[in-house]
Design a protein around this motif. Structure first.
Motif, short mmCIF file in Angstrom:
data_model
loop_
_atom_site.label_atom_id
_atom_site.label_comp_id
_atom_site.label_asym_id
_atom_site.label_seq_id
_atom_site.Cartn_x
_atom_site.Cartn_y
_atom_site.Cartn_z
N MET A 121 84.85 93.35 66.39
CA MET A 121 84.67 94.89 65.18
C MET A 121 84.56 94.17 63.47
O MET A 121 85.59 93.34 63.04
N VAL A 122 83.63 94.56 63.12
CA VAL A 122 83.58 93.43 61.52
C VAL A 122 83.82 94.45 60.55
O VAL A 122 83.37 95.83 60.84
N ASP A 123 84.45 94.45 59.95
CA ASP A 123 85.76 95.84 58.51
C ASP A 123 84.70 95.33 57.50
O ASP A 123 84.85 94.64 56.76
N ARG A 124 83.51 96.42 57.40
CA ARG A 124 82.83 96.82 56.55
C ARG A 124 83.38 97.03 55.54
O ARG A 124 84.83 98.79 54.82
N ARG A 125 84.37 96.33 54.05
CA ARG A 125 85.02 97.41 52.86
C ARG A 125 83.62 97.18 52.09
O ARG A 125 83.16 96.28 51.82
N PRO A 126 83.40 98.39 51.32
CA PRO A 126 83.00 98.73 49.96
C PRO A 126 82.57 97.70 49.36
O PRO A 126 82.18 97.52 48.05
N TRP A 127 83.55 97.47 48.67
CA TRP A 127 84.22 96.42 47.20
C TRP A 127 83.41 95.17 48.02
O TRP A 127 83.17 94.32 47.11
N ILE A 128 83.26 95.17 49.35
CA ILE A 128 83.31 93.29 49.25
C ILE A 128 81.58 93.36 49.12
O ILE A 128 81.43 92.36 48.67
N THR A 129 81.01 94.63 49.60
CA THR A 129 79.86 94.29 49.74
C THR A 129 78.81 94.66 48.52
O THR A 129 77.95 93.92 47.88
#
Length: 282
Positions: free
Chosen positions: A1-9
């Protein structure tokens, strides 16, 4: 599962935006310069908003004659560049397809030696062998001609290698089925291999068209007649030497116009270009 972090986006988008701005800002400055007078451009600071001379400057760039360092207008130069780029592109793809087809599907003495001889020419670009190439072309009387501009650049070891690698992935069952159906070598090539290679052809078309359009060194040696100047040489001829004033607004307008054909090819064939580079069947 891909860890989606807002700050990376946010960070990734910020890096992309900064990269686009860095790449696009010089193009924007060139466009702005092409809409002002020559006097306004040399002022400090240079205007950063478009001016009111867009139509006048582009009309002078496209159809002006005799006042841009050349007696030939930019429209004719762009036609020379277009013909040169198309002949180089189509010729490279056609020769590379046939060369790869012969190397993969035919048995003849020294086949692998021929392939490696073609592949080793990657280490000998036209800039390395430019003097003997020029001598051969000059002795054949092809200076100031489309043949002289295109024939020395028409072979491509890179395209041959790419098509060879693709042909090696074609199942042997497909070859046997074509043979059972009575298809000869050229019919198999025309009806099976070429349609299967269309994504690769599209990707190479974009790359080779830009390569042919942006040629500078070889046309610089090949052309002494203004009627055979491609647009890249034409832009250089507009930059007057010495203390003569340069119409930078016309030069920038010409540069913007010269970028439109390759940009149009990339945009129109973007889907096929990307698919040809990342196709999983390769």
């Amino acid at each position: 599962m891909v860890d989606r972090r807002p700050w990376i986006t946010v960070l990734s988008h910020l890096v992309l935006i900064v990269g686009v701005l860095i790449v696009a800002f010089p193009l924007y400055l060139a466009f702005v310069a092409s809409t002002h007078t020559a006097d306004a451009i040399v002022q400090s600071p240079m205007p950063l908003l478009p001016g009111a001379h867009l139509w006048e400057n582009y009309q002078a760039a496209l159809f002006g004659s005799g006042k841009l360092g050349s007696n030939t207008n930019v429209m004719h130069m762009m036609w020379v560049s277009f013909v040169t780029a198309m002949v180089i592109t189509v010729g490279k793809i056609a020769i590379s397809l046939l060369s790869a087809f012969a190397i993969v599907y035919f048995r003849f003495p020294f086949k692998m030696l021929c392939f490696w001889a073609i592949f080793l020419t990657l280490m000998l670009p036209v800039e390395v062998r430019i003097l003997p190439t020029y001598k051969v072309v000059a002795e054949l009387g092809m200076l100031n001609s489309y043949a002289g501009l295109t024939l020395p650049l028409i072979a491509s070891a890179t395209a041959t290698f790419l098509f060879r690698q693709f042909f090696l992935t074609v199942p042997d069952e497909l070859v046997e089925a074509a043979r059972i159906d009575g298809a000869g070598p050229m019919r198999f090539f025309k009806d099976v291999l070429v349609p299967l290679s269309k994504t690769s052809v599209a990707a190479l078309f974009v790359i080779q068209f830009i390569y042919g359009w942006n040629q500078y060194l070889w046309p610089l040696l090949m052309t002494t007649s203004e009627d055979m100047y491609p647009v890249v040489i034409g832009i250089k001829r507009m930059l007057a030497g010495g203390e003569a004033a340069v119409d930078w607004n016309i030069v920038m307008a010409t540069a913007i116009v010269a970028m439109l054909p390759p940009a149009a090819v990339v945009m129109l064939m973007q889907k096929w270009f990307v698919k040809g580079l990342v196709d999983t069947e390769k």
